[in-house]
Design an enzyme around this catalytic site. Structure first.
Site, PDB file in Angstrom:
ATOM      1  N   ASP A 114       0.809  -1.229   0.000  1.00  0.00           N
ATOM      2  CA  ASP A 114       0.000   0.000   0.000  1.00  0.00           C
ATOM      3  C   ASP A 114       0.840   1.277   0.000  1.00  0.00           C
ATOM      4  O   ASP A 114       0.297   2.374   0.112  1.00  0.00           O
ATOM      5  CB  ASP A 114      -0.973  -0.004   1.196  1.00  0.00           C
ATOM      6  N   GLU A 157      10.432  -4.189  12.888  1.00  0.00           N
ATOM      7  CA  GLU A 157      11.634  -3.915  12.097  1.00  0.00           C
ATOM      8  C   GLU A 157      12.889  -4.163  12.931  1.00  0.00           C
ATOM      9  O   GLU A 157      13.800  -4.872  12.491  1.00  0.00           O
ATOM     10  CB  GLU A 157      11.593  -2.485  11.537  1.00  0.00           C
TER      11      GLU A 157
HETATM   12  C1  UGA Z   1       3.107  -1.040   9.801  1.00  0.00           C
HETATM   13  C2  UGA Z   1       4.387  -1.317   9.021  1.00  0.00           C
HETATM   14  O1  UGA Z   1       4.440  -0.557   7.831  1.00  0.00           O
HETATM   15  C3  UGA Z   1       4.414  -2.783   8.638  1.00  0.00           C
HETATM   16  O2  UGA Z   1       5.521  -3.040   7.830  1.00  0.00           O
HETATM   17  C4  UGA Z   1       4.433  -3.609   9.893  1.00  0.00           C
HETATM   18  O3  UGA Z   1       4.359  -4.950   9.553  1.00  0.00           O
HETATM   19  C5  UGA Z   1       3.245  -3.244  10.754  1.00  0.00           C
HETATM   20  O4  UGA Z   1       3.122  -1.839  10.962  1.00  0.00           O
HETATM   21  C6  UGA Z   1       3.379  -3.904  12.102  1.00  0.00           C
HETATM   22  O5  UGA Z   1       4.308  -3.515  12.834  1.00  0.00           O
HETATM   23  O6  UGA Z   1       2.603  -4.799  12.388  1.00  0.00           O
HETATM   24  P1  UGA Z   1       0.566  -1.115   8.903  1.00  0.00           P
HETATM   25  O7  UGA Z   1       0.272   0.083   8.122  1.00  0.00           O
HETATM   26  O8  UGA Z   1       0.008  -1.219  10.292  1.00  0.00           O
HETATM   27  O9  UGA Z   1       2.114  -1.436   8.910  1.00  0.00           O
HETATM   28  O10 UGA Z   1       0.180  -2.399   8.103  1.00  0.00           O
HETATM   29  P2  UGA Z   1      -0.209  -2.553   6.574  1.00  0.00           P
HETATM   30  O11 UGA Z   1       0.542  -1.594   5.708  1.00  0.00           O
HETATM   31  O12 UGA Z   1      -1.688  -2.592   6.515  1.00  0.00           O
HETATM   32  O13 UGA Z   1       0.362  -4.007   6.337  1.00  0.00           O
HETATM   33  C7  UGA Z   1       1.719  -4.271   6.104  1.00  0.00           C
HETATM   34  C8  UGA Z   1       1.838  -5.336   5.007  1.00  0.00           C
HETATM   35  O14 UGA Z   1       1.294  -6.555   5.499  1.00  0.00           O
HETATM   36  C9  UGA Z   1       1.047  -4.986   3.742  1.00  0.00           C
HETATM   37  O15 UGA Z   1       1.804  -5.377   2.610  1.00  0.00           O
HETATM   38  C10 UGA Z   1      -0.232  -5.783   3.880  1.00  0.00           C
HETATM   39  O16 UGA Z   1      -0.785  -6.163   2.644  1.00  0.00           O
HETATM   40  C11 UGA Z   1       0.232  -6.989   4.677  1.00  0.00           C
HETATM   41  N1  UGA Z   1      -0.826  -7.529   5.559  1.00  0.00           N
HETATM   42  C12 UGA Z   1      -1.591  -6.730   6.329  1.00  0.00           C
HETATM   43  C13 UGA Z   1      -1.048  -8.900   5.576  1.00  0.00           C
HETATM   44  O17 UGA Z   1      -0.357  -9.662   4.864  1.00  0.00           O
HETATM   45  N2  UGA Z   1      -2.038  -9.386   6.402  1.00  0.00           N
HETATM   46  C14 UGA Z   1      -2.812  -8.591   7.181  1.00  0.00           C
HETATM   47  O18 UGA Z   1      -3.704  -9.092   7.893  1.00  0.00           O
HETATM   48  C15 UGA Z   1      -2.581  -7.224   7.132  1.00  0.00           C
END
Ligand code: UGA
Length: 239
Positions: free
Chosen positions: A105, A191
């Site tokens: 995203d 991270e």
């Molecule tokens: C933030 C960070 O940008 C992430 O890299 C980190 O993993 C996350 O916090 C964390 O610390 O848990 P955030 O904006 O909360 O991320 O999460 P998203 O950008 O919605 O998801 C990160 C990635 O994981 C995306 O590529 C998304 O597609 C994927 N994702 C998200 C999944 O594979 N499964 C899920 O249930 C949610």
């Protein structure tokens, strides 16, 4: 060197639009290998079709996050991609390469990829719109060494860097087979949970004009009104 971009992705109403958008960027990057890991029990045709249409060299994997894991989105998926790299290049036949964790995203400039391509160990750069700031970055001293973090959120973290703000030399991934994302890491500590096993602050390589130029923009899905509206529309249509 080849750029291996690791993208976790999961089912949601904007998934296809997001994937097409980043595919349109990634297909313009030379020497690029996209590792897409679905957060799903089975690989889906939606993702398969985007990958096939993209013309990008890719590897398509999947692993479902168990329901009890509520934090650390994408951690298991990134770990699976790391395992794939370690398995694929186990016989010491690794190409010169760099590994980047490219969430589905964010918004990526093409310049970003050329900045990261020649990473010796771990390179770092600012991330736009991250952590409640116009951008998060690192402190670089006059000798060009990283000496701290320019962040508002949890500044005492061992590596206060967003997922989008660093890339790792492929050899370092292969030489440190135990380095993985800790699925029980609390917010912002995912991270660092990986980076502490591969690098020290003194070895970080600042890119993007000593970390003053923004080449990637973070996206907060939770704060995005469109997502909320789309969700409302979706609920309306289902009812
Ligand atoms: C933030 C960070 O940008 C992430 O890299 C980190 O993993 C996350 O916090 C964390 O610390 O848990 P955030 O904006 O909360 O991320 O999460 P998203 O950008 O919605 O998801 C990160 C990635 O994981 C995306 O590529 C998304 O597609 C994927 N994702 C998200 C999944 O594979 N499964 C899920 O249930 C949610």
């Amino acid at each position: 060197p080849v750029i291996f971009a690791i993208t976790p992705t999961y089912k949601r109403i904007v998934q296809k639009a997001d994937l097409i958008q980043i595919a349109n960027t990634f297909r313009q990057v030379p020497s690029f290998h996209w590792i897409v890991v679905e957060d799903a029990i089975n690989k889906t045709n939606l993702v398969r079709n985007v990958l096939r249409m993209s013309g990008i060299r890719y590897t398509h994997l999947c692993i479902k996050t168990p329901a009890e894991v509520t934090k650390s989105k994408g951690a298991l998926q990134r770990n699976m991609a790391l395992s794939w790299l370690r398995y694929t290049f186990s016989a010491g036949k690794a190409p010169a390469g760099v590994v980047y964790f490219a969430d589905d995203d964010n918004t990526y400039t093409l310049e970003l990829f050329e900045e990261m391509r020649y990473t010796k160990k771990v390179s770092v750069w600012p991330v736009g719109l991250a952590g409640g700031l116009r951008y998060e970055s690192v402190k670089v001293n006059k000798d060009g060494k990283v000496v701290g973090w320019k962040v508002k959120y949890a500044p005492t973290r061992p590596f206060a860097i967003d997922m989008a703000g660093f890339a790792v030399n492929l050899n370092l991934i292969l030489e440190n087979p135990k380095a993985l994302f800790q699925i029980n890491a609390k917010g912002g500590y995912l991270e660092p949970s990986f980076l502490i096993d591969v690098v020290q602050m003194k070895d970080l390589e600042p890119k993007a004009n000593n970390c003053t130029k923004v080449g990637v923009y973070y996206f907060y899905s939770e704060n995005d009104k469109l997502h909320q509206n789309v969700f409302e529309i979706q609920r309306f249509l289902v009812v």
